[in-house]
Design an enzyme around this catalytic site. Structure first.
Site, PDB file in Angstrom:
ATOM      1  N   ASP A  52     103.825  88.953  40.780  1.00 40.99           N
ATOM      2  CA  ASP A  52     104.854  87.912  40.683  1.00 40.99           C
ATOM      3  C   ASP A  52     105.688  87.860  41.966  1.00 40.99           C
ATOM      4  O   ASP A  52     105.920  86.791  42.540  1.00 40.99           O
ATOM      5  CB  ASP A  52     105.732  88.250  39.463  1.00 40.99           C
ATOM      6  CG  ASP A  52     107.023  87.476  39.424  1.00 40.99           C
ATOM      7  OD1 ASP A  52     106.962  86.233  39.347  1.00 40.99           O
ATOM      8  OD2 ASP A  52     108.102  88.100  39.478  1.00 40.99           O
ATOM      9  N   GLU A 124      98.960  86.253  38.037  1.00 39.88           N
ATOM     10  CA  GLU A 124      99.894  87.108  38.783  1.00 39.88           C
ATOM     11  C   GLU A 124      99.343  88.520  38.941  1.00 39.88           C
ATOM     12  O   GLU A 124      99.478  89.140  39.998  1.00 39.88           O
ATOM     13  CB  GLU A 124     101.254  87.146  38.079  1.00 39.88           C
ATOM     14  CG  GLU A 124     101.981  85.814  38.139  1.00 39.88           C
ATOM     15  CD  GLU A 124     103.348  85.844  37.470  1.00 39.88           C
ATOM     16  OE1 GLU A 124     104.230  85.105  37.898  1.00 39.88           O
ATOM     17  OE2 GLU A 124     103.522  86.606  36.487  1.00 39.88           O
TER      18      GLU A 124
END
Lengths: 230, 230
Positions: A52, A124
């Protein structure tokens, strides 16, 4: 070990993954770990935490450099449009990542494999694994294939309103007649491309292409702004 | 050009900044730009946008690697405690960044120089400038001096509850008598350090130091956990 994923990454993206255990971690859901307690597996959440942040930086740096005079507020809105569940889940699907996720039986039955939030997590987590395995430059190469071209395809144009911006610019000193026209369309029905032009008081200011008329208009307005503002 | 800042960075942090214009941008508030229209200055907001993402990644990567078995939820809470206005404004003050900000007269009068939100922005903007000028490794060097040591000094212990964790660990198989005691204190009133020990059923399990008794207890519990869990 997840079968076929490393080969898929090599064939489709030219990525030669070194540490298979990172890939396995990135594509394994907690429900699968719980069903296989003896294998001492890891699930993706920690690596997703890292991925992320990697995506945030790579996208921020790209936008900062490409749109070198765009104010911070707009940069932030565009980044938010790109770095979100809706976008990431589409990227994951496009990369066929959904086919490689290890899920527990209950989650499989509940169709978790199609769930946008899970697909976003996996995207992610993959980015986190790629960063650990190959470093930031390879991540940037990958998202230059998968993510950045979507800007020019108009995916984020709803956050990125060139038409309004052009109108404000042209009408700041009084009325101006702005008109968009279709120049051409090509391609099959499900992938049709529209070439649009924008005119101000009859003079053509820009042209642009998109997968919808609206996206083509936005691209035309963007080209006009580029000429006018610089 | 902001006078003295480049020298300060060199003397205090060993940073040899190349592009003074990035430093100027990072330390210039919009109110100053508005008061000097002929100088065509840039203010810090764009570069802060980048610096924010750089900090997110550097802190995430450090936590991911240092706390190699910490679950994602805890990693996220600890990152949130570190990457926030309260922490960043303190780092900015500690680095004397407040002394170099270029402000408009109105903002100067309104004491903006002391405002935590502005100090936080300037810290992020500086990180963005440092990243552009010297790359990520130098940013990591800098925050290894300024940010990461604060973890061991107990700054973020409120998000990071070792005492509860130790108690849960020790009492998982039944009752256990846990006791914390002050071993020593030293230093002047405003910087007093407390050395604490933790005992379980009379046996000493760990020691730790902090700027409050509570921080010392947390550090002692952390040391005990390190021994017990590994």
């Amino acid at each position: 070990m997840i079968i076929g994923l490393a080969q898929h990454l090599k064939t489709d993206f030219g990525i030669d993954f070194k540490r298979q255990e990172l890939l396995d971690e990135a594509f394994t859901h907690a429900s699968y770990v719980n069903e296989h307690p003896k294998e001492h597996l890891k699930f993706y959440e920690r690596i997703e935490f890292l991925g992320d942040a990697v995506m945030q930086l790579c996208v921020s740096e790209y936008l900062f450099k490409r749109f070198s005079t765009m104010p911070e507020g707009k940069l932030s809105r565009l980044r938010a449009a790109m770095v979100c569940e809706d976008s990431f889940s589409k990227f994951a699907k496009e990369c066929h990542f959904d086919e490689y996720i290890r899920l527990g039986k209950g989650e499989e039955k509940a169709d978790a494999r199609k769930r946008p939030s899970l697909l976003c997590d996996i995207f992610e987590a993959f980015i986190g694994a790629l960063y650990l395995d190959q470093g930031k430059d390879v991540v940037v190469d990958f998202i230059s294939q998968v993510v950045f071209p979507k800007i020019d395809l108009g995916w984020f144009d709803h956050f990125f309103d060139h038409k309004t911006e052009l109108q404000e610019f042209l009408q700041k000193d009084g009325e101006c007649d702005i008109d968009y026209q279709l120049l051409a369309q090509e391609g099959p029905d499900n992938e049709r491309l529209y070439r649009m032009a924008v005119y101000a008081n009859g003079e053509k200011l820009g042209e642009g292409t998109g997968y919808s008329k609206k996206a083509g208009e936005q691209a035309a307005a963007a080209q006009a702004l580029k000429k006018l503002v610089k």
